[in-house]
Scaffold this motif. Structure first.
Motif, PDB file in Angstrom:
ATOM      1  N   THR A   1       0.456  16.658   2.807  1.00 13.95           N
ATOM      2  CA  THR A   1       1.028  16.081   4.022  1.00 13.95           C
ATOM      3  C   THR A   1       0.104  15.002   4.571  1.00 13.95           C
ATOM      4  O   THR A   1       0.528  13.897   4.890  1.00 13.95           O
ATOM      5  N   THR A   2      -1.178  15.352   4.657  1.00 18.03           N
ATOM      6  CA  THR A   2      -2.135  14.396   5.185  1.00 18.03           C
ATOM      7  C   THR A   2      -2.185  13.142   4.315  1.00 18.03           C
ATOM      8  O   THR A   2      -2.129  12.015   4.808  1.00 18.03           O
ATOM      9  N   LEU A   3      -2.275  13.384   3.010  1.00 14.73           N
ATOM     10  CA  LEU A   3      -2.381  12.241   2.102  1.00 14.73           C
ATOM     11  C   LEU A   3      -1.129  11.380   2.165  1.00 14.73           C
ATOM     12  O   LEU A   3      -1.212  10.149   2.100  1.00 14.73           O
ATOM     13  N   SER A   4       0.030  12.025   2.307  1.00 23.80           N
ATOM     14  CA  SER A   4       1.261  11.246   2.301  1.00 23.80           C
ATOM     15  C   SER A   4       1.282  10.290   3.497  1.00 23.80           C
ATOM     16  O   SER A   4       1.822   9.195   3.416  1.00 23.80           O
ATOM     17  N   VAL A   5       0.673  10.717   4.604  1.00 21.33           N
ATOM     18  CA  VAL A   5       0.646   9.826   5.755  1.00 21.33           C
ATOM     19  C   VAL A   5      -0.221   8.605   5.452  1.00 21.33           C
ATOM     20  O   VAL A   5       0.124   7.473   5.804  1.00 21.33           O
ATOM     21  N   PHE A   6      -1.342   8.833   4.761  1.00 18.76           N
ATOM     22  CA  PHE A   6      -2.153   7.682   4.353  1.00 18.76           C
ATOM     23  C   PHE A   6      -1.364   6.796   3.401  1.00 18.76           C
ATOM     24  O   PHE A   6      -1.454   5.570   3.443  1.00 18.76           O
ATOM     25  N   GLY A   7      -0.593   7.441   2.536  1.00 19.67           N
ATOM     26  CA  GLY A   7       0.262   6.678   1.632  1.00 19.67           C
ATOM     27  C   GLY A   7       1.231   5.809   2.417  1.00 19.67           C
ATOM     28  O   GLY A   7       1.456   4.642   2.092  1.00 19.67           O
ATOM     29  N   ALA A   8       1.791   6.410   3.487  1.00 19.04           N
ATOM     30  CA  ALA A   8       2.732   5.658   4.316  1.00 19.04           C
ATOM     31  C   ALA A   8       2.060   4.423   4.893  1.00 19.04           C
ATOM     32  O   ALA A   8       2.687   3.374   5.055  1.00 19.04           O
ATOM     33  N   ALA A   9       0.748   4.547   5.197  1.00 20.51           N
ATOM     34  CA  ALA A   9       0.028   3.398   5.729  1.00 20.51           C
ATOM     35  C   ALA A   9       0.061   2.244   4.730  1.00 20.51           C
ATOM     36  O   ALA A   9       0.148   1.078   5.103  1.00 20.51           O
ATOM     37  N   LEU A  10      -0.025   2.583   3.451  1.00 15.72           N
ATOM     38  CA  LEU A  10      -0.038   1.526   2.440  1.00 15.72           C
ATOM     39  C   LEU A  10       1.320   0.843   2.331  1.00 15.72           C
ATOM     40  O   LEU A  10       1.396  -0.374   2.152  1.00 15.72           O
ATOM     41  N   VAL A  11       2.399   1.634   2.419  1.00 16.82           N
ATOM     42  CA  VAL A  11       3.707   1.014   2.193  1.00 16.82           C
ATOM     43  C   VAL A  11       4.314   0.449   3.474  1.00 16.82           C
ATOM     44  O   VAL A  11       5.234  -0.355   3.404  1.00 16.82           O
ATOM     45  N   ALA A  12       3.768   0.881   4.617  1.00 16.24           N
ATOM     46  CA  ALA A  12       4.383   0.443   5.878  1.00 16.24           C
ATOM     47  C   ALA A  12       4.551  -1.074   5.971  1.00 16.24           C
ATOM     48  O   ALA A  12       5.636  -1.543   6.342  1.00 16.24           O
ATOM     49  N   PRO A  13       3.514  -1.850   5.649  1.00 14.44           N
ATOM     50  CA  PRO A  13       3.694  -3.305   5.775  1.00 14.44           C
ATOM     51  C   PRO A  13       4.859  -3.815   4.938  1.00 14.44           C
ATOM     52  O   PRO A  13       5.563  -4.735   5.348  1.00 14.44           O
ATOM     53  N   LEU A  14       5.089  -3.197   3.773  1.00 12.89           N
ATOM     54  CA  LEU A  14       6.204  -3.638   2.934  1.00 12.89           C
ATOM     55  C   LEU A  14       7.534  -3.330   3.622  1.00 12.89           C
ATOM     56  O   LEU A  14       8.478  -4.114   3.588  1.00 12.89           O
ATOM     57  N   PHE A  15       7.579  -2.178   4.277  1.00  9.88           N
ATOM     58  CA  PHE A  15       8.788  -1.759   4.985  1.00  9.88           C
ATOM     59  C   PHE A  15       9.225  -2.779   6.011  1.00  9.88           C
ATOM     60  O   PHE A  15      10.400  -2.992   6.229  1.00  9.88           O
ATOM     61  N   PHE A  16       8.219  -3.349   6.666  1.00  9.41           N
ATOM     62  CA  PHE A  16       8.557  -4.197   7.793  1.00  9.41           C
ATOM     63  C   PHE A  16       8.573  -5.670   7.427  1.00  9.41           C
ATOM     64  O   PHE A  16       8.634  -6.531   8.278  1.00  9.41           O
ATOM     65  N   ARG A  17       8.474  -5.903   6.130  1.00  7.71           N
ATOM     66  CA  ARG A  17       8.351  -7.290   5.709  1.00  7.71           C
ATOM     67  C   ARG A  17       9.568  -8.125   6.132  1.00  7.71           C
ATOM     68  O   ARG A  17       9.428  -9.202   6.678  1.00  7.71           O
ATOM     69  N   ASN A  18      10.781  -7.601   5.891  1.00  8.72           N
ATOM     70  CA  ASN A  18      11.932  -8.435   6.245  1.00  8.72           C
ATOM     71  C   ASN A  18      12.615  -7.971   7.531  1.00  8.72           C
ATOM     72  O   ASN A  18      13.824  -7.943   7.638  1.00  8.72           O
ATOM     73  N   LYS A  19      11.797  -7.590   8.497  1.00  6.17           N
ATOM     74  CA  LYS A  19      12.261  -7.360   9.869  1.00  6.17           C
ATOM     75  C   LYS A  19      13.497  -6.459   9.942  1.00  6.17           C
ATOM     76  O   LYS A  19      14.427  -6.701  10.691  1.00  6.17           O
ATOM     77  N   ASN A  20      13.490  -5.435   9.139  1.00  5.37           N
ATOM     78  CA  ASN A  20      14.599  -4.502   9.141  1.00  5.37           C
ATOM     79  C   ASN A  20      14.539  -3.645  10.405  1.00  5.37           C
ATOM     80  O   ASN A  20      13.544  -3.013  10.701  1.00  5.37           O
TER      81      ASN A  20
END
Lengths: 772, 124, 503, 140
Positions: free
Chosen positions: A6-25
Motif C-alpha cells: 500500500t505504501t509503495l503503491s502511493v509512491f508509485g502514484a507519485a511517479l505516474v501522477a504527472p502523466l495523469f494530469f498532462r492533458n488537463k483531464n
C-alpha cells in the motif's frame, strides 16, 4: 505483504501522477483518488484483526548493517493514524483537483502530494524506528516542496525553508536519539521494544530506563516529536506554513503531518514514558503550546492562520495528555486526535473554498455567504459545532473526555484547559459561522457555490463527525479502545458515550460554550485590544536572529579565513608545520636527540656549506632579479658539490645540468616579468623572517633527530647485491631508476611530459578576442 | 658534517619560506626553488653521509666494496630533482601567463576569486 | 604476481599517450578519451570483483620482491576507489564532449585528463610511499595544467594559489618521506608497518609520531582539511565545468585516501594523540566548510566549500578509528565522489543556460526544466543526508560509530553541520530553480545539438541513478564498505600480502 | 631570443653533431657509469637548443624533424611498452628481460627491456626540454 505494498503503491502514484494530469483531464483527480480510497478501505478491513491483537505485519531484511528493516505493523494505533492519512488524503486529492484545476503545475503538485502521503503512511505503519525516521524525513522534505508550491512568492519560499529547517533539525536530533535508544536496547524494531522485558515498562523492565544514556536519548527523540508537531518553542513555523495552497494546509498542517509528532509520542509512550522527565517535559511543553496557541488564535483575522493557531492549541492539548499518561488522559488524546482531524480538516477545506470563491481569507471582510454557498456553509456550520464541542457531534465527546482528564488532575490544569476550550469555541465561531451569517459583504470575487470536488470533502468529514457522535461505542470498540491500549502499553477498556449525564465536566463545558459565544460576539473589539500587544521576542524572532547571526558569522569567518591573500594561506600552513612538528617533538622531549655517529667536517666541506648558506642569504636579500637567480644557481651548485663529495656522482651531474637549465629558464621567463619591488612593510618582513627561522630550526632539529634515531637498516643492500647479477648493471643508481624502481621513473617522465604540454599550452594558447 | 648540513638545510628552508611569504610572484618562485634544494639535501643527509665509495661497481669488480654511499636516496633525489624541474618550468610559464593577463605580480592584488560577495564575473 | 593491478595505471597512460600522439586530431582524441575511460572503468570493476573474491591482491612491479621494488596493492578500499575513479572518469569524459572548448582540446585537454586519471589510480594502488609521491605529482601536474589552460584573470589567480599551496604540500611530504627513510631505511608502507609492529622505543615512537604530523599536514593540504584548505575555494570554481567536476569528485579524495591509508597502516603508535587530533580537525573542517558555503553567492563556490565540509565527515571516520567508523568513511567517500561530481555537472548545465553562476542572476529553472530540478534535488538532498539517498547512510554510519564510541561532541557537530548543509543546498535550489528569473536577466543558451544534450545529461542521470541505487540497495554496498573498514583496522592481512610472509 | 653571430653559427655547426654523439655516449655508458637516459636527453636537447639560438627555432624544429610534443609521446610510449613484454612472458609488469645482441667475434652486448626503458626516458626528456625551450623562444 499487502501492507508494504500500500505504501509503495502511493509512491508509485507519485511517479505516474504527472502523466495523469498532462492533458488537463478533469476526471484525473477523481480517478487517482481511487487509490487512497481503496487503501482506506483496506485499512478498515484490517481493524478487526488489529483489535484482536493480531495485527498484520510484514518484514523484509533491508539495511541489516544499520538495523534498519523494512518492517511494517498495523496495530490499531497505526491503523487509526493510517486511515486518517489515506481517508483525508482521498478527500484532499479530489479537493485539490477543483482548487488547483487551472494551475499548469498541477501534475507536479500531485506527485509531491503522493510522496507525502506515502511517507506519512510509512511513518504510521513502520515497525522499525530507522525506517520510521526515513519516512519522517521524507514528510519534511515533501512538505517543504508543497509549502513552497507557489515558489514565485518570496514568502512561500521562506516559509518552506523555515518549516524544513525546524522540522529537519528536530529530525536530526531524533535520529541521534533513535540510534542511542537502539544502542541501549539492542534493537530498533518497535514491536520488539514493546514486547521485550528489558525495554518495555509495561512488561516490567527498567533496564533501558536506568541506562545513563536513556535521558539524552529521550530528550533527543522528544525534540523530533516537538518540532514536527509544532510544540512551543518551535511552533512558529506552522502559521507561516499557511503560505501553502489550502489543500496542503488542510492535509499536512491539520490532519496528518503535524500529528506525526503526537503519533510518535503515543507510539513510544510504553517505552519512553512512565518517568518524571517524560511527565514534566511532555505535559509541560504540551501545556505551554496549548496556552500559546489558544491565546494567539484570538487575535487572528486570516482564516487559515486562525485555524493554524487553534491547531497549535489542539496539538498542545494532545501532547499534554500523552505526557500525563493516565489511561483517561490517553483516551482523551486519542479521541481528540480523531475528532480534531474530522472537524479541523473540514474547516480548512471550507476556508480554502471561501478563499477560492471570494478571493479573500480575511474574516473581517467576509459575511453572509450562506446564501451563495449553502452546501459549504452547512458543512462549515456543523463542523464548527463539533469543534465548539456541542452535542451530538464527535467533538463534544472529545471535549468531555479532555475536561474529565483535567478534573482528574488539578484545578490549575483544568483552568488551562478551559482557556483552550474558550478559544476553540471562539475560533469555531469566527471560522465556521462568521463568514456565512450576518450581512453580505463585498468581496474581490463574486461568490458562487464551490464545485462538487470542493464541497464533497467538507461534507463527508462533517458527516463523519455526526456519525461518530451518534455511534461512539462502535468506534470505541473498533479503534479507540485498542488504540489506547497500544499507547498505554497494556489493555485498557475504553467506553465512549454521547451522554454521561450532568456532571462537573458537562457543566464546565456548557459554561465554556456560553463564555465562548460571548467572546465571539465582541470579537472585533477583542482583536483590537490583543493586536496592540506585540510579541517582539517570540521564538520566531530568535529564529530570524539565529539565521541572520549564522549568516553574519559565516561571512565573517570566511572573510577572515579565505582572505584571498596567498601569503596568509602560506603562513597558516607553515605555522601548522611548526606548531604540529614542534609540539609533537616537545611532547617527547625530542629537542635533544642528537646524532651519535657523525662524520667530521672537512675544511672544503665547510666552505661548500658556507657557500650554500651565503647564496641563500643573497637570494633573500638581493634587490635585483638577476642577482637572486644567480644566488639560487650558486646554492644549487653548492648542493651539487655536496652530492659529489658524499658519493653521488649521478646526482651531482644531474643537479648541475638541471641547475643550469633552471637558471636559463628563469632568465628567459624573467625577461617578460616585472622587476623586484619592495612591497611588504618592514614589520611584515621581520615577522616573516622570525617565522621562517623558526621553521628552519625545526627542520634542522628533525634532520638531526632522523640521523640520530635508527630503527632499521636500509633496504639498499639488496640493490647493491643484485644490481649486477640480476639487473645487469653496474651503476646502481641508474639500475634503481630504470629497473628496481622503474615505476617511479615512469611516473617522473610522465610528470615531465605533462609539464612540457603545460608550458606549451600556457605559452601558445591565445584567447579568442572579445572574451576577456 | 651532518650537524653542519642540518643547519644548511634549516637555512635553505628558512630562506625559501621567507621568499614564499613575499608579495611578489617572482620571489615566490625563487622561494619554491630554494625549498626544493632544501628537500633534496634533507633526503640526502637524513639517509646518512658517506665520503667516497660511489655506488658503482667497477668494471673489474663483481661486487661493491664497503663503504659505499646509499644508492636508494640518490635515486629518490634524482626523481625529485627532475620532477621539481618540471614543476618549476610550469610555474614559470604560469607566472608569465598570469602577468600577461593581470599586469601585476603583486600577489595581494590577486584576490578576486576569493571574494565572496562580489558580483564580478571571475571565471572564463 | 597479478598484472591486473597495473592496468588501471597503464590504460589511462596509454590513452593519454595516444591522444598526445594524435595531437592534431580532435576527433581521435575525443574517441580515445571515452574509450580509454570505459576501459579503465571495466578493469576497475574487474579488479574489485577479483579483490572481493580473492582478498588483497599484490603486484611486485618489475618482479622485485617487496620491500625492494615497488609494490602495487589492491585491498578493498583501494579497489573501491579505483572503481570510483573509473565511474567519474567516464562520466566526465562523456560530459566533456558536449561543452569543452575546441581550443582546450587542441592544447591537450584529453591527454591531460587521462594523465590525471593515471595519477589518481596510481595513488590509490601503490603500496610505496615514494611512489605515492610520484603519483601525487603526476596528478598534480596534470591538474595544474587543466586548471590553468586557456584561462583569464580568475583562472590564473586560482591556479597560482592552487599550484603554490599544493607544491607546499609536496615539499612537506617529500621532507617527511626523506626523514622517514633516514630512520627506517625503507619506503614500502607494509614494510614500515611491519617494522613498527615489532616494537619501538619510546623515543623512536615519539619521533615517528612527530613525522606523522608532517604527513598529516601534507595530506591534509591535499585533502583540504581545516586549516589547510585555502587553495580549494580559491580555485575550484574557476576552470571549465568538467574540470571542476573532475577535481571536486576525485582530487581531494586522494588526500583523504592517503590520510586514511597511512593513519591506519603506519602511524598507529599514538592513537590517543594523533587520531584525537584528527577528530578535532574533522569537526573544525565540517564547521568552517559549511559556514563558508553559507556565505557564498555563486553556485560553484557554494559547492566548493561544501567539499571541505564533507571532507570533515570522511576524516571524522578516521578520527573515530573503529571498523564501523572507517567503513563510514569509505562509504562517505564513495557517496560523495558520485554526488559532488554530479552537482558540478549540473552546475555546468545551469551555466550553459544562464551564462553565469552568480546566484543573484539565476532563477526560474524549475519552471523551465522541471526534470533538471529533480536531477539537482537527488544529489543535493543526498549530500544533505536526506534519506533514503546514499548520503543519509553515509552520515548514519558515522553517527552510529560516534555514538557507539561515546564521542558525543563530534556527533552533535556533524548533525548540526548536516542541518546547515540542508540550508545551503536549499539556498541553491531556491535561487536557481524556485526563484523567478530576475528582471533584466535572460537565458543565453547557445544552441546545443541533441547529441550534445545527451552527452551532457546522460552522465547526470546515470550518477543520480547510482546515488538512488546506493541508497535503496544500501546493504550490499555498505557491507562492502564494512569489509573495507575491517581490512583497514586489521592491517596484518595487508602486510602479509605485500611482504609475502605467512603468519 | 636570437643571437646573430657568425662565430656562434660556425661554432654550433661543429658543436651540434659532437653534442649529439656525446649524448649517445652518455646514454650507453649510463647503465654502468654515471650517465643514463636522463642526462643524455638533456645533452641532446642542449644541442638543438644551441642550434636554435644560433639560427632560430623554426630551423631547429626542421632539423629535429619531428614535433617536440610527438617526441614526448614517443618517449613515453617506448617507456611504457618496455614494460609490456614481461606481461606477455608471464612476469610482472616492467620485469627486465635480457638477451644478447652479437655478431660472433665482432661484438657482443647485453640488451634488455630496461635499456629500452632508458631510451624512452631519453626521448621524453629531450621532447620536454625542447618543447619548453622552443616555446619560450617563440614567445614574442
Amino acid at each position: 505483504m499487502m501492507i508494504a505494498l500500500t505504501t509503495l503503491s502511493v509512491f508509485g502514484a507519485a511517479l505516474v501522477a504527472p502523466l495523469f494530469f498532462r492533458n488537463k483531464n478533469k476526471l484525473a483527480s477523481w480517478l487517482i483518488a481511487l487509490l487512497p480510497l481503496g487503501i482506506t478501505i483496506y485499512f478498515a478491513s484490517l481493524l478487526p484483526r488489529a483489535a484482536a491483537e493480531n495485527p498484520e505485519t510484514f518484514s523484509f531484511n533491508w539495511a541489516r548493517e544499520f538495523g534498519a528493516n523494512f518492517s511494517f505493523r498495523a496495530d490499531s494505533l497505526s491503523l487509526l493514524f493510517a486511515m486518517l492519512i489515506s481517508g483525508v488524503g482521498t478527500l484532499v486529492v479530489i479537493y485539490a483537483g477543483g482548487y488547483l484545476g487551472k494551475n499548469p503545475n498541477i501534475g507536479r503538485f500531485y506527485a509531491w502530494l503522493f510522496i507525502f502521503m506515502g511517507a506519512m503512511l510509512g511513518v504510521a505503519l513502520s515497525d522499525n524506528l530507522l525506517l520510521l525516521f526515513i519516512f519522517w524525513e521524507l514528510t519534511s522534505l515533501s512538505s517543504y516542496v508543497l509549502i513552497g508550491f507557489e515558489h514565485e512568492k518570496e514568502s512561500a519560499r521562506a516559509a518552506a525553508l523555515q518549516a524544513l529547517l525546524v522540522t529537519g533539525g528536530g529530525g536530526l536530533a531524533m535520529l541521534a536519539g533513535i540510534i542511542l535508544l537502539g544502542q541501549i536496547s539492542g534493537t530498533l524494531e518497535i514491536s520488539a521494544l514493546l514486547s521485550n522485558t528489558s525495554t518495555s515498562l509495561s512488561a516490567g523492565g527498567t533496564a533501558v530506563q536506568s541506562h545513563p544514556l536513556f535521558i539524552p536519548a529521550l530528550i533527543l527523540i522528544l525534540l523530533g516529536a516537538f518540532t514536527k508537531s509544532a510544540q512551543f518553542p518551535f511552533h512558529f513555523w506552522l502559521p507561516n506554513a499557511m503560505a501553502a495552497p489550502t489543500p496542503v494546509s488542510a492535509y499536512l498542517h491539520s490532519a496528518t503531518m503535524v500529528k506525526a509528532g503526537v503519533y510518535l509520542l503515543a507510539r513510544l509512550h510504553p517505552i519512553l514514558g512512565g518517568n518524571d522527565i517524560w511527565l514534566y517535559t511532555v505535559s509541560g511543553v504540551g501545556l505551554i503550546t496549548m496556552l500559546v496557541g489558544s491565546y494567539l488564535s484570538f487575535s487572528q483575522t486570516d482564516l487559515k492562520r486562525l485555524l493554524a493557531y487553534s491547531t497549535l492549541g489542539a496539538l498542545g492539548t494532545m501532547t499534554m495528555l500523552i505526557g500525563l499518561g493516565t489511561p483517561l488522559a490517553l483516551k482523551a488524546a486519542v479521541v481528540l486526535l480523531f475528532a480534531h482531524a474530522l472537524y479541523k480538516g473540514a474547516l480548512f477545506l471550507v476556508a480554502g473554498a471561501i478563499d477560492h470563491e471570494t478571493g479573500t481569507r480575511d474574516v473581517t471582510q467576509l459575511g453572509g455567504l450562506f446564501r451563495a454557498l449553502p452546501i459549504t456553509g452547512t458543512a462549515a456550520g456543523i463542523s464548527a459545532l463539533s469543534m465548539a464541542g456541542l452535542p451530538p457531534l464527535f467533538g463534544f465527546i472529545a471535549k468531555e473526555v479532555v475536561y474529565e482528564t483535567g478534573l482528574e488532575f488539578n484545578p490549575w490544569l483544568m483552568a488551562a484547559i478551559i482557556f483552550m476550550g474558550l478559544s476553540t469555541v471562539f475560533v469555531a465561531g469566527v471560522v465556521g459561522m462568521g463568514p456565512f451569517f450576518g450581512k453580505l459583504t463585498e468581496s474581490p470575487k463574486k461568490p458562487h457555490e464551490a464545485p462538487l470536488s470542493m464541497w464533497l470533502g467538507p461534507i463527508l468529514l462533517t458527516a463523519l463527525s455526526l456519525l461518530a457522535g451518534f455511534f461512539p461505542s462502535g468506534i470505541s470498540n473498533l479503534i479507540v479502545s485498542p488504540a489506547v491500549s497500544s499507547v498505554a502499553g497494556e489493555a485498557v477498556k475504553v467506553k465512549l458515550a454521547l451522554w454521561h449525564g450532568v456532571n462537573t465536566a458537562f457543566l464546565l463545558s456548557i459554561a465554556t460554550v456560553i463564555a465562548g459565544i460571548l467572546l465571539f460576539s465582541i470579537r472585533n473589539s477583542l482583536r483590537g485590544v490583543l493586536q496592540k500587544i506585540e510579541w517582539k521576542w517570540g521564538p520566531a524572532y530568535f529564529y530570524t536572529l539565529s539565521l541572520d547571526g549564522m549568516n553574519a558569522l559565516a561571512r565573517a569567518q570566511t572573510r577572515f579565513l579565505q582572505s584571498g591573500t596567498l601569503r596568509n594561506y602560506i603562513l597558516i600552513i607553515i605555522l601548522c608545520v611548526t606548531l604540529g612538528g614542534g609540539y609533537s617533538l616537545f611532547r617527547i622531549g625530542g629537542f635533544d636527540i642528537l646524532p651519535q655517529h657523525i662524520s667530521d667536517v672537512k675544511f672544503y666541506e665547510a666552505a661548500i656549506a658556507a657557500l650554500i648558506l651565503g647564496a641563500a642569504i643573497a637570494a633573500v636579500t638581493s634587490s635585483s632579479r638577476l642577482g637572486a637567480i644567480a644566488a639560487l644557481g650558486a646554492a644549487g651548485i653548492g648542493v651539487a658539490l655536496i652530492f659529489l663529495q658524499f658519493g653521488a656522482p649521478d646526482l651531482a651531474i644531474t643537479q648541475f645540468a638541471i641547475e643550469a637549465l633552471t637558471v636559463i629558464l628563469f632568465v628567459l621567463a624573467f625577461y617578460h616579468l616585472p622587476k623586484f619591488t619592495q612591497l611588504s612593510s618592514p614589520r611584515a618582513r621581520i615577522r616573516d623572517a622570525v617565522i621562517a627561522l623558526f621553521t628552519g630550526a625545526l627542520m634542522t632539529m628533525l634532520v638531526l633527530a632522523a640521523v640520530g634515531v635508527h630503527i632499521s637498516d636500509s633496504i639498499s643492500t639488496f640493490f647493491v647485491e643484485n644490481s649486477l647479477p640480476l639487473a645487469h648493471g653496474r651503476n646502481i643508481v641508474n639500475v634503481i631508476l630504470v629497473d628496481f624502481r622503474g615505476m617511479d621513473t615512469m611516473g617522473e617522465i610522465t610528470v615531465l611530459g605533462i609539464a612540457g604540454i603545460g608550458v606549451y599550452a600556457l605559452l601558445k594558447f591565445r584567447r579568442k578576442k572579445g572574451r576577456e | 658534517m651532518e650537524i653542519v648540513l642540518a643547519f644548511v638545510i634549516g637555512g635553505l628552508y628558512a630562506a625559501g619560506i621567507y621568499m614564499m611569504l613575499r608579495r611578489s610572484l617572482v620571489k615566490l618562485l625563487i622561494g619554491l626553488a630554494l625549498l626544493s634544494h632544501a628537500a633534496n639535501l634533507l633526503i640526502f643527509t637524513a639517509a646518512r653521509l658517506t665520503r667516497a665509495g660511489f655506488p658503482i661497481i667497477g668494471m673489474d669488480q663483481q661486487a661493491l666494496e664497503l663503504p659505499y654511499a646509499d644508492p636508494l636516496p640518490q635515486a629518490l633525489i634524482l626523481t625529485a630533482i627532475v620532477i621539481s624541474f618540471g614543476v618549476t618550468a610550469f610555474a614559470l610559464a604560469l607566472s608569465y601567463r598570469t602577468y600577461k593577463s593581470i599586469h601585476t605580480d603583486d600577489l595581494d592584488k590577486m584576490k578576486t576569486t576569493d571574494e565572496a560577495d562580489d558580483s564580478k564575473e571571475t571565471s572564463a | 604476481m597479478n598484472n591486473l593491478l597495473i592496468l588501471p595505471i597503464i590504460i589511462p597512460m596509454f590513452t593519454g599517450i595516444l591522444a598526445l600522439l594524435a595531437y592534431n586530431s580532435r576527433t581521435a582524441q575525443r574517441w580515445l578519451s571515452v574509450l580509454g575511460s570505459s576501459a579503465l572503468l571495466s578493469v576497475a570493476v574487474w579488479l574489485l570483483v577479483e579483490v572481493g573474491r580473492n582478498g588483497i591482491l599484490v603486484l611486485q612491479v618489475g618482479g622485485w620482491q617487496a620491500p625492494f621494488g615497488i609494490t602495487l596493492v589492491a585491498d578493498l578500499f583501494s579497489s573501491i576507489m579505483v572503481v570510483l575513479t573509473g565511474i567519474i572518469g567516464l562520466a566526465v569524459a562523456v560530459y566533456s564532449l558536449a561543452i569543452i572548448d575546441p581550443d582546450h582540446e587542441k592544447f591537450g585537454y584529453h591527454q591531460l585528463y587521462q594523465f590525471l586519471l593515471m595519477g589518481v589510480s596510481g595513488a590509490f594502488l601503490t603500496g610505496d610511499l615514494f611512489n605515492l609521491y610520484v603519483w601525487f605529482e603526476v596528478m598534480l601536474m596534470a591538474s595544474f595544467v587543466l586548471l590553468a589552460l586557456g584561462g583569464g584573470r580568475g583562472q590564473m589567480e586560482g591556479a597560482i594559489k592552487y599550484v603554490t599551496l599544493n607544491l607546499m604540500a609536496s615539499a612537506v611530504f617529500l621532507a617527511a618521506l626523506g626523514l622517514l627513510y633516514g630512520m627506517t631505511g625503507t619506503l614500502n608502507m607494509a614494510d614500515l608497518a611491519y617494522k613498527f609492529s615489532k616494537g619501538l622505543s619510546a623515543e623512536q615512537s615519539g619521533l615517528i609520531t612527530t613525522l606523522s604530523m608532517l604527513f598529516l599536514i601534507a595530506f591534509g593540504i591535499k585533502a583540504a582539511v581545516f586549516p589547510l584548505f585555502f587553495w580549494l575555494p580559491a580555485s575550484y570554481h574557476t576552470p571549465p565545468v568538467p574540470v571542476s567536476a573532475l577535481f571536486a569528485g576525485l582530487l581531494t579524495k586522494v588526500g583523504v585516501y592517503a590520510l586514511i591509508r597511512v593513519f591506519t597502516l603506519i602511524f598507529t603508535q599514538d592513537v590517543g594523540f594523533t587520531h584525537t587530533l584528527i577528530l578535532f580537525i574533522a569537526g573544525l573542517t565540517m564547521v568552517t566548510g559549511v559556514l563558508g558555503a553559507v556565505a557564498q553567492g555563486e553556485f560553484r563556490r557554494v559547492l566548493s566549500f561544501h567539499i571541505i565540509s564533507q571532507i570533515g565527515y570522511m576524516v571524522m571516520g578516521l578520527g573515530l578509528f573503529t571498523p564501523l567508523a572507517l567503513a563510514g568513511s569509505v562509504f562517505y567517500i564513495a557517496h560523495h565522489i558520485i554526488v559532488k561530481t554530479n552537482l558540478f555537472l549540473i552546475s555546468g548545465v545551469v551555466k550553459h543556460l544562464h551564462g553565469t553562476l552568480e546566484l543573484k542572476k539565476l532563477g526560474g529553472l524549475y519552471q523551465l526544466m522541471p526534470h533538471l530540478g529533480v536531477l539537482f534535488l537527488i544529489p543535493a538532498l543526498s549530500l544533505a543526508g536526506i534519506p533514503p539517498l546514499s548520503g543519509f547512510f553515509a552520515k548514519l554510519s558515522l553517527i552510529q560509530a560516534g555514538l557507539e564510541k561515546g564521542d558525543f561532541f563530534i556527533v552533535a557537530v556533524s548533525l548540526a553541520v548536516s542541518l546547515l548543509t540542508v540550508f545551503s543546498m536549499m539556498k541553491l535550489w531556491n535561487e536557481t530553480f524556485w526563484k523567478p528569473l530576475p528582471q533584466n536577466e535572460e537565458l543565453s543558451a547557445k544552441p546545443l545539438s541533441k547529441k550534445q544534450w545527451i552527452s551532457m545529461l546522460a552522465p547526470i542521470v546515470v550518477l543520480a541513478a547510482i546515488t538512488i541505487m546506493i541508497g535503496l540497495g544500501v546493504s550490499p554496498a555498505f557491507s562492502l564498505a564494512l569489509q573495507a573498514g575491517e581490512q583497514l583496522m586489521n592491517p596484518s592481512a595487508y602486510i602479509q600480502a605485500v611482504m609475502e610472509i605467512t603468519p | 631570443m636570437k643571437i646573430d653571430s657568425l662565430i656562434l653559427r660556425t661554432m654550433v655547426r661543429y658543436l651540434f653533431p659532437l653534442l649529439l654523439l656525446f649524448s649517445v655516449f652518455i646514454f650507453l655508458r649510463g647503465h654502468n657509469e654515471p650517465g643514463g637516459g636522463f642526462i643524455a636527453g638533456l645533452v641532446a636537447s642542449a644541442a638543438y637548443a644551441l642550434y636554435s639560438i644560433a639560427s632560430n627555432s623554426i630551423e631547429a624544429r626542421q632539423v629535429l624533424g619531428v614535433d617536440t610534443r610527438l617526441l614526448i609521446g614517443i618517449g613515453l610510449l617506448i617507456a611504457l611498452c618496455s614494460g609490456l613484454p614481461a606481461i606477455f612472458a608471464g612476469e610482472s609488469f616492467l620485469t627486465g628481460l635480457w638477451g644478447y645482441l652479437s655478431i660472433p667475434g665482432v661484438f657482443k652486448i647485453e640488451i634488455g627491456t630496461p635499456v629500452l626503458f632508458d631510451i624512452g626516458v631519453f626521448l621524453a626528456v629531450m621532447g620536454v626540454t625542447l618543447t619548453i625551450i622552443f616555446a619560450l623562444e617563440e614567445v614574442e
